[in-house]
Design a protein around this motif. Structure first.
Motif, PDB file in Angstrom:
ATOM      1  N   THR A   1     -16.874  14.539  67.562  1.00 20.93           N
ATOM      2  CA  THR A   1     -17.176  15.368  66.404  1.00 20.93           C
ATOM      3  C   THR A   1     -18.617  15.835  66.497  1.00 20.93           C
ATOM      4  N   ARG A   2     -18.792  17.145  66.391  1.00 18.43           N
ATOM      5  CA  ARG A   2     -20.140  17.697  66.451  1.00 18.43           C
ATOM      6  C   ARG A   2     -20.463  18.358  65.123  1.00 18.43           C
ATOM      7  N   THR A   3     -21.598  18.022  64.549  1.00 18.57           N
ATOM      8  CA  THR A   3     -22.047  18.608  63.293  1.00 18.57           C
ATOM      9  C   THR A   3     -23.179  19.559  63.585  1.00 18.57           C
ATOM     10  N   SER A   4     -23.039  20.779  63.114  1.00 19.55           N
ATOM     11  CA  SER A   4     -24.073  21.774  63.349  1.00 19.55           C
ATOM     12  C   SER A   4     -25.379  21.333  62.728  1.00 19.55           C
ATOM     13  N   SER A   5     -26.474  21.587  63.459  1.00 19.23           N
ATOM     14  CA  SER A   5     -27.767  21.179  62.955  1.00 19.23           C
ATOM     15  C   SER A   5     -28.114  21.845  61.653  1.00 19.23           C
ATOM     16  N   THR A   6     -27.572  23.026  61.431  1.00 17.52           N
ATOM     17  CA  THR A   6     -27.880  23.730  60.193  1.00 17.52           C
ATOM     18  C   THR A   6     -27.240  23.074  59.002  1.00 17.52           C
ATOM     19  N   ASP A   7     -26.247  22.246  59.235  1.00 21.07           N
ATOM     20  CA  ASP A   7     -25.566  21.608  58.125  1.00 21.07           C
ATOM     21  C   ASP A   7     -26.368  20.455  57.540  1.00 21.07           C
ATOM     22  N   SER A   8     -27.369  19.987  58.254  1.00 21.29           N
ATOM     23  CA  SER A   8     -28.093  18.820  57.768  1.00 21.29           C
ATOM     24  C   SER A   8     -29.527  19.132  57.352  1.00 21.29           C
ATOM     25  N   THR A   9     -29.900  20.402  57.336  1.00 22.55           N
ATOM     26  CA  THR A   9     -31.257  20.751  56.961  1.00 22.55           C
ATOM     27  C   THR A   9     -31.433  20.622  55.461  1.00 22.55           C
ATOM     28  N   PRO A  10     -32.662  20.347  55.002  1.00 20.90           N
ATOM     29  CA  PRO A  10     -32.889  20.254  53.560  1.00 20.90           C
ATOM     30  C   PRO A  10     -32.530  21.544  52.850  1.00 20.90           C
ATOM     31  N   GLU A  11     -32.828  22.695  53.512  1.00 23.50           N
ATOM     32  CA  GLU A  11     -32.514  23.968  52.863  1.00 23.50           C
ATOM     33  C   GLU A  11     -31.018  24.105  52.657  1.00 23.50           C
ATOM     34  N   HIS A  12     -30.268  23.674  53.683  1.00 25.32           N
ATOM     35  CA  HIS A  12     -28.806  23.775  53.556  1.00 25.32           C
ATOM     36  C   HIS A  12     -28.292  22.837  52.470  1.00 25.32           C
ATOM     37  N   THR A  13     -28.845  21.618  52.452  1.00 26.86           N
ATOM     38  CA  THR A  13     -28.407  20.653  51.456  1.00 26.86           C
ATOM     39  C   THR A  13     -28.670  21.156  50.046  1.00 26.86           C
ATOM     40  N   GLU A  14     -29.851  21.739  49.834  1.00 33.12           N
ATOM     41  CA  GLU A  14     -30.186  22.260  48.517  1.00 33.12           C
ATOM     42  C   GLU A  14     -29.285  23.431  48.161  1.00 33.12           C
ATOM     43  N   LYS A  15     -29.002  24.265  49.155  1.00 32.01           N
ATOM     44  CA  LYS A  15     -28.128  25.416  48.905  1.00 32.01           C
ATOM     45  C   LYS A  15     -26.732  24.950  48.519  1.00 32.01           C
ATOM     46  N   GLN A  16     -26.264  23.867  49.195  1.00 29.82           N
ATOM     47  CA  GLN A  16     -24.947  23.364  48.874  1.00 29.82           C
ATOM     48  C   GLN A  16     -24.880  22.834  47.451  1.00 29.82           C
ATOM     49  N   LYS A  17     -25.990  22.252  46.972  1.00 27.85           N
ATOM     50  CA  LYS A  17     -25.988  21.746  45.604  1.00 27.85           C
ATOM     51  C   LYS A  17     -25.868  22.895  44.608  1.00 27.85           C
ATOM     52  N   GLN A  18     -26.427  24.050  44.978  1.00 29.66           N
ATOM     53  CA  GLN A  18     -26.462  25.164  44.043  1.00 29.66           C
ATOM     54  C   GLN A  18     -25.237  26.073  44.190  1.00 29.66           C
ATOM     55  N   GLU A  19     -24.674  26.132  45.397  1.00 32.13           N
ATOM     56  CA  GLU A  19     -23.585  27.077  45.634  1.00 32.13           C
ATOM     57  C   GLU A  19     -22.381  26.347  46.210  1.00 32.13           C
ATOM     58  N   PRO A  20     -21.517  25.787  45.383  1.00 26.05           N
ATOM     59  CA  PRO A  20     -20.306  25.143  45.904  1.00 26.05           C
ATOM     60  C   PRO A  20     -19.405  26.188  46.547  1.00 26.05           C
ATOM     61  N   GLN A  21     -18.846  25.850  47.723  1.00 23.92           N
ATOM     62  CA  GLN A  21     -17.963  26.779  48.426  1.00 23.92           C
ATOM     63  C   GLN A  21     -16.539  26.632  47.879  1.00 23.92           C
ATOM     64  N   PRO A  22     -15.876  27.722  47.611  1.00 22.03           N
ATOM     65  CA  PRO A  22     -14.486  27.621  47.147  1.00 22.03           C
ATOM     66  C   PRO A  22     -13.599  27.059  48.236  1.00 22.03           C
ATOM     67  N   ILE A  23     -12.652  26.259  47.824  1.00 25.83           N
ATOM     68  CA  ILE A  23     -11.699  25.689  48.766  1.00 25.83           C
ATOM     69  C   ILE A  23     -10.413  26.480  48.678  1.00 25.83           C
ATOM     70  N   ALA A  24      -9.947  26.979  49.822  1.00 24.10           N
ATOM     71  CA  ALA A  24      -8.713  27.765  49.813  1.00 24.10           C
ATOM     72  C   ALA A  24      -7.517  26.867  49.876  1.00 24.10           C
TER      73      ALA A  24
ATOM     74  N   GLY B   1      -2.480  29.325  46.263  1.00 26.52           N
ATOM     75  CA  GLY B   1      -2.810  28.475  45.118  1.00 26.52           C
ATOM     76  C   GLY B   1      -4.291  28.169  45.052  1.00 26.52           C
ATOM     77  N   GLY B   2      -4.898  27.904  46.202  1.00 26.12           N
ATOM     78  CA  GLY B   2      -6.334  27.651  46.215  1.00 26.12           C
ATOM     79  C   GLY B   2      -7.142  28.858  45.785  1.00 26.12           C
ATOM     80  N   ARG B   3      -6.730  30.041  46.243  1.00 25.08           N
ATOM     81  CA  ARG B   3      -7.437  31.271  45.864  1.00 25.08           C
ATOM     82  C   ARG B   3      -7.303  31.550  44.363  1.00 25.08           C
ATOM     83  N   LEU B   4      -6.128  31.279  43.808  1.00 20.03           N
ATOM     84  CA  LEU B   4      -5.936  31.505  42.370  1.00 20.03           C
ATOM     85  C   LEU B   4      -6.851  30.609  41.550  1.00 20.03           C
ATOM     86  N   GLY B   5      -7.079  29.377  42.017  1.00 23.64           N
ATOM     87  CA  GLY B   5      -8.004  28.497  41.319  1.00 23.64           C
ATOM     88  C   GLY B   5      -9.425  29.035  41.342  1.00 23.64           C
TER      89      GLY B   5
END
Length: 508
Positions: free
Chosen positions: A485-508, A74-78
């Motif tokens: 809980t460990r959060t990858s350092s790459t998840d909090s970088t400005p580049e990553h944050t900006e990329k997330q704003k531009q490229e939403p990840q599909p949820i399965a 169902g998630g993939r169909l969306g």
């Protein structure tokens, strides 16, 4: 990064997003209610339709199974065809199948309606999280997901009570049928509001649906669950053993196919590389065990209260309120206080609390001998008390488990991992209901449960040991999760944050 433009700009949040949130949360609430609302009505459904024990198991477990099998798909169909479009299709289908269930005159029609209803929920519910993800900016998502969790917990709490009230009121002399028919006006309103308020979105890099994977996974799981449900009533004919044995090579073929797709750059239904991480594999095992435990417990508990103790549907529904209330309290305490201070140990304490609840239930069932000595004079507190430690324990685990499981998952697989986690829980519940054929009805013996009320305390007590064992095994498996809980350092970088704003990840 793809050069194609996003389906809509995330830099300008939808001004209607909070009203649209109400629409999708009502849909999620309907699903949470329908998972549990049927349990309270089981005796009335059986008396009215003449359903057999295996049909009763499928009426409760068939919904969970078809829901579990369809969640990732169902998630993939969306992602492929549009999340709003698939959401509205799911809402329409859920409403129509609710009508089929409400008008069913035979257990076969009701069973077919429930399985179809679960499949429609699998189209509807994954889009709720996806729509939230692409509609709300990052700064608001934490608050929104908190509201989502509260609504789902409220649905779990409301399900048994709503079912009990509707059965007790016997609206228009329809007995149990309003538990399904109440979905009709809600569904119609949801379709209109959803069409007007929800903004469409698609996954930018969505690939083809893994149809072969869907077919193999469905076939393998049905070959496993069907004989567990039907076997005892049919006397365990040879085909039941052959089916269970044949499920293993079919599921092995599914794994081989998923690996083949991964090697050749395809889009597998399940990202198998996630299971190479110990925390993820262990977390999925914990989810499966929780599903198994709840699947066994709730069916046995409902029949025990109403047929063994003679509780009315309303009294049985009220008996379950401490469980859901304790789950909500445990979840809040876990997320806000215990996990930040104690990490994984808070979840393990929850597993031990759940075991304690089951042991307390067993003591009450053995020494009180409710059904034969006290009958309907049993005080509510005697059925409510064991549910408090069980609910607290489950709340301590369920709320933070996903966060801990995903803490070691690469960001690009977070959506797929979340979908797998939901699927594992639902699949566990379906298999748990099927296992009730062995661990509960096996103790009860042949014949109509209503005619064997004297045997229900022993059958219920026997099933509690399986549930307690599942929680104890979950305690051991929780050692595979990270301490914190460990959060990858790459998840909090400005580049990553900006990329997330531009490229939403599909949820399965």
């Amino acid at each position: 990064m793809s050069e194609s433009k996003p389906y809509f700009s995330l830099t300008k949040p939808d001004p209607r997003r909070w009203v649209a949130l109400v629409v999708v949360l009502i849909a999620a609430f309907r699903d949470a209610v329908d998972v549990t609302v049927v349990h309270i009505a089981i005796p009335d459904i059986q008396a009215d339709t003449g359903a057999s024990l295996s049909q009763i198991q499928w009426i409760t477990g068939g919904y969970a199974l078809s829901y579990a099998l369809g969640l990732i798909t169902g998630g993939r169909l969306g992602d492929l065809f549009g999340r709003k479009k698939i959401f509205l299709l799911g809402v329409a289908g859920f409403t129509l199948t609710s009508l089929v269930c409400g008008l069913a005159g035979t257990p076969e029609v009701l069973l077919a309606g429930r399985i179809a209803q679960g499949a429609m929920a699998a189209l509807m519910v994954p889009q709720v999280l996806s729509i939230i993800h692409v509609t709300f900016p990052t700064s608001e998502r934490g608050k929104v997901f908190g509201v989502y969790g509260a609504v789902m917990a409220l649905g779990t709490l409301a399900g048994p009570l709503v079912g009990a009230l509707l059965v007790q009121w016997n609206l228009f002399d329809l007995a149990w049928r309003p538990i399904f028919l109440v979905n009709l006006p809600l569904g119609a309103a949801g379709l209109i509001a959803g069409a007007l308020l929800i903004r469409e979105s698609k996954g930018e890099r969505a690939q083809r649906l893994d149809g072969v994977g869907v077919a193999l996974a469905t076939a393998g799981l049905l070959m496993l669950v069907l004989p567990l449900t039907q076997g005892r009533e049919l006397g365990w004919p040879a085909w039941t053993y052959a089916s269970m044995a044949g499920a293993l090579p079919v599921l092995a073929l599914f794994v081989a196919w998923e690996r083949h797709l991964t090697r050749h750059g395809g889009s597998p239904l399940v990202v198998l590389s996630l299971f190479s991480r110990r925390s993820f594999a262990g977390g999925q095992s914990v989810q499966l065990l929780f599903g198994l435990a709840s699947g066994v417990f709730f069916l046995a508990w409902t029949l025990y209260l109403q047929l063994g103790l003679g509780f009315s549907p309303l009294k049985a529904g009220l008996s379950g309120m401490p469980l859901s209330a304790a789950m909500m309290a445990g979840a809040g305490l876990s997320m806000q206080v215990l996990v930040p201070s104690f990490g994984r140990r808070a979840l393990q304490g929850g597993a031990l609390l759940a075991v304690a609840g089951m042991l307390l239930f067993a003591v009450f069932a053995v020494f009180a001998v409710f059904a034969t000595r006290y009958g309907t004079d049993i005080a509510l507190w005697q059925t409510m008390l064991p549910l408090i430690p069980m609910g607290l324990g489950m709340g301590l685990i369920i709320a933070p488990l996903t966060d801990l499981v995903l803490s070691e998952v690469p960001h690009q697989h977070a959506g797929s991992a979340s979908g797998l986690t939901s699927t594992t829980m639902q699949l566990g519940q379906a298999v748990g209901v099927a296992l009730s054929s062995v661990v509960f009805f096996g103790h009860l013996g042949a014949g109509d449960p209503a005619a064997r009320a004297h045997a229900l305390p022993d059958a219920f007590t026997g099933s509690l040991w399986y549930v307690a064992t599942a929680f104890a095994a979950a305690f051991a498996l929780l050692f595979t999760l990270p301490r914190r809980t460990r959060t990858s350092s790459t998840d909090s970088t400005p580049e990553h944050t900006e990329k997330q704003k531009q490229e939403p990840q599909p949820i399965a």
